[in-house]
Design an enzyme around this catalytic site. Sequence first.
Site, short mmCIF file in Angstrom:
data_model
loop_
_atom_site.label_atom_id
_atom_site.label_comp_id
_atom_site.label_asym_id
_atom_site.label_seq_id
_atom_site.Cartn_x
_atom_site.Cartn_y
_atom_site.Cartn_z
N ARG A 23 0.71 -1.33 -0.03
CA ARG A 23 0.00 0.24 -0.12
C ARG A 23 0.83 1.26 -0.03
O ARG A 23 0.32 2.26 0.64
CB ARG A 23 -1.00 -0.01 1.20
CG ARG A 23 -2.05 -1.02 1.13
CD ARG A 23 -2.91 -0.86 0.25
NE ARG A 23 -4.30 -1.80 -0.07
CZ ARG A 23 -5.31 -1.75 0.62
NH1 ARG A 23 -5.45 -0.81 1.16
NH2 ARG A 23 -6.08 -2.76 0.59
N ARG A 27 -3.22 6.98 0.99
CA ARG A 27 -3.68 7.98 1.58
C ARG A 27 -2.86 8.47 2.84
O ARG A 27 -3.14 9.63 3.19
CB ARG A 27 -5.23 7.65 2.43
CG ARG A 27 -6.20 7.73 1.11
CD ARG A 27 -7.56 7.55 1.94
NE ARG A 27 -7.85 6.42 2.32
CZ ARG A 27 -9.00 5.57 2.80
NH1 ARG A 27 -9.96 6.44 2.99
NH2 ARG A 27 -8.90 4.51 3.14
N ARG A 36 -6.01 12.27 -5.90
CA ARG A 36 -7.55 11.59 -5.56
C ARG A 36 -8.65 12.77 -5.52
O ARG A 36 -9.59 12.33 -6.35
CB ARG A 36 -7.46 10.76 -4.07
CG ARG A 36 -8.79 10.04 -4.08
CD ARG A 36 -8.61 9.27 -2.55
NE ARG A 36 -9.42 8.17 -2.26
CZ ARG A 36 -10.60 8.39 -1.93
NH1 ARG A 36 -11.22 9.85 -1.84
NH2 ARG A 36 -11.45 7.43 -1.87
N ASP A 73 -6.80 -2.35 -7.55
CA ASP A 73 -7.15 -2.98 -6.62
C ASP A 73 -7.45 -4.50 -6.81
O ASP A 73 -7.74 -4.83 -8.17
CB ASP A 73 -8.79 -2.51 -6.08
CG ASP A 73 -8.93 -2.95 -4.68
OD1 ASP A 73 -8.40 -2.53 -3.81
OD2 ASP A 73 -9.69 -3.93 -4.67
O1 1CP Z 1 0.35 0.84 -3.04
C1 1CP Z 1 -0.71 -0.06 -3.19
O2 1CP Z 1 -0.39 -1.16 -2.74
C2 1CP Z 1 -1.86 0.34 -4.03
C3 1CP Z 1 -2.38 -0.82 -4.84
C4 1CP Z 1 -3.33 -1.59 -4.10
C5 1CP Z 1 -3.20 -2.91 -3.75
C6 1CP Z 1 -2.15 -3.77 -3.93
C7 1CP Z 1 -4.77 -1.29 -3.44
C8 1CP Z 1 -5.18 0.21 -3.69
N1 1CP Z 1 -5.32 -2.04 -3.08
C9 1CP Z 1 -4.67 -3.28 -3.17
C10 1CP Z 1 -4.75 -4.74 -2.76
C11 1CP Z 1 -6.04 -4.89 -1.97
N2 1CP Z 1 -7.34 -4.45 -1.81
C12 1CP Z 1 -6.07 -6.00 -1.02
C13 1CP Z 1 -4.87 -7.05 -0.78
C14 1CP Z 1 -3.78 -6.61 0.17
C15 1CP Z 1 -4.27 -6.46 1.65
O3 1CP Z 1 -4.61 -7.33 2.28
O4 1CP Z 1 -4.21 -5.41 1.88
C16 1CP Z 1 -7.34 -6.06 -0.47
C17 1CP Z 1 -7.62 -7.23 0.76
C18 1CP Z 1 -8.14 -5.08 -0.93
C19 1CP Z 1 -9.56 -4.75 -0.77
C20 1CP Z 1 -9.66 -3.27 -0.44
N3 1CP Z 1 -9.70 -2.41 -1.09
C21 1CP Z 1 -9.79 -2.61 1.03
C22 1CP Z 1 -10.03 -3.65 2.22
C23 1CP Z 1 -11.40 -3.73 2.61
C24 1CP Z 1 -11.86 -4.58 3.76
O5 1CP Z 1 -12.25 -4.03 4.61
O6 1CP Z 1 -11.65 -5.86 3.59
C25 1CP Z 1 -10.07 -1.35 0.86
C26 1CP Z 1 -10.19 -0.22 1.85
C27 1CP Z 1 -9.97 -0.89 -0.49
C28 1CP Z 1 -9.61 0.12 -1.38
C29 1CP Z 1 -8.44 0.44 -1.63
N4 1CP Z 1 -7.53 -0.25 -2.61
C30 1CP Z 1 -6.50 0.72 -2.92
C31 1CP Z 1 -6.31 1.83 -1.99
C32 1CP Z 1 -5.39 2.85 -2.09
C33 1CP Z 1 -7.68 1.65 -1.43
C34 1CP Z 1 -8.33 3.05 -0.49
C35 1CP Z 1 -9.02 3.77 -1.56
C36 1CP Z 1 -9.10 5.34 -1.04
O7 1CP Z 1 -8.01 5.99 -1.62
O8 1CP Z 1 -10.14 5.68 -0.41
#
Ligand code: 1CP
Length: 345
Positions: A23, A27, A36, A73
């Site tokens: 990540r 943010r 964003r 994502d």
């Molecule tokens: O720098 C990076 O890693 C950005 C790329 C990236 C990756 C590799 C994002 C952007 N998401 C992911 C993978 C991801 N997404 C995973 C696997 C890794 C992990 O376990 O952390 C998972 C489970 C998700 C699902 C997801 N997407 C969540 C978690 C939800 C939950 O409660 O289970 C969330 C909050 C997101 C949204 C998201 N994805 C990525 C970002 C930067 C965000 C936040 C969006 C924003 O700016 O509001």
Amino acid sequence: MTAPFLAAARGETPSHTPVWIMRQAGRYLPEYRETRASAGGFQEMTRTPELAAEVTLQPIRRFGMDAAILFSDIMTPLEGMGIDLRFDPGPVIDNPIRSADDVKRLRALDPDEGVPFVLETCRILARELPENVPLIGFAGAPFTLLCYLIEGHGTKSFVQARAFLRSELDAARELLDRLAHGMALYLEAQARAGARALMIFDSWVGLLDAPTFRALERPAIERILTHLRPLGVPLLYFPNQGAHLHHEVVGLHADVIGVDWRTPLEAADEALGGQFVLQGNLDPSILFAPPESLLVAADSVLDAGRSLRRGHIFNLGHGIDKRTDPDQVARLVERVHAAPVRATG
Ligand code: 1CP
């Protein structure tokens, strides 16, 4: 000279211990929040290659990490399989999969048709990233995707998803199979568009017991890895909270296994039979400690890394928290880069 990340991922000795952060685009960075806000939201950013490439590059410019991770994502490619998706802030599916008939709704993925913007982002990044900073393409693991597809959003224990494995075993197998097929093609397309390493995120696999992992998820992961092997790029698998599954991970055709912060790297190396390069595993909360404590903790992970049989890629043990002070990340990256690769004394 081979990029340090690629050298380490292949089990060669790199010029310094490579570091990147799960990540790392996100943010906690003011420049991310700015991009964003001007884009209108997360999904708009992922669908606009110039913006997705820009936020992928932001942490590289600021901190000089040794690898970039595609800004997208794990759920994004499912839109190309016919799933309606929104983010609030995590993924939400208003019409989740609940039956064997629903599983049949999932179309096969054609990456060029379904997610052209992801591939264009990879092409831009392949041009713009420095030669020694490879792009990591990624996908969600079949079980982790199944969790969101069945539940419709994130939960702590994904009870409905796990119940589906028990009540609809054939449909669950079919779903995992379709997801494995789609993610294999998706990852291959990212590599052909310029990704130089590929990672599978299995964020929720820790919810499975070993027999269920062995019977359902392991074959799906191995199917993806076997498809990708001929491409010749390093393959990374991250079984989050999966220490109890390590003995089942042995033998998978991955190069690198990600380790969460709960398990010491040495213990993971032992359980995994020394077969893999390990990636991890500083507790993300340590970035909130005073700088001196952060550096002590980083040194301890570096020490553990030097004892590993195949090698080490420094990372956190899971994603960075959005409240993290960017200056702490700068201190961490600097410390890892200054550390000797092998113990001298
Ligand atoms: O720098 C990076 O890693 C950005 C790329 C990236 C990756 C590799 C994002 C952007 N998401 C992911 C993978 C991801 N997404 C995973 C696997 C890794 C992990 O376990 O952390 C998972 C489970 C998700 C699902 C997801 N997407 C969540 C978690 C939800 C939950 O409660 O289970 C969330 C909050 C997101 C949204 C998201 N994805 C990525 C970002 C930067 C965000 C936040 C969006 C924003 O700016 O509001």
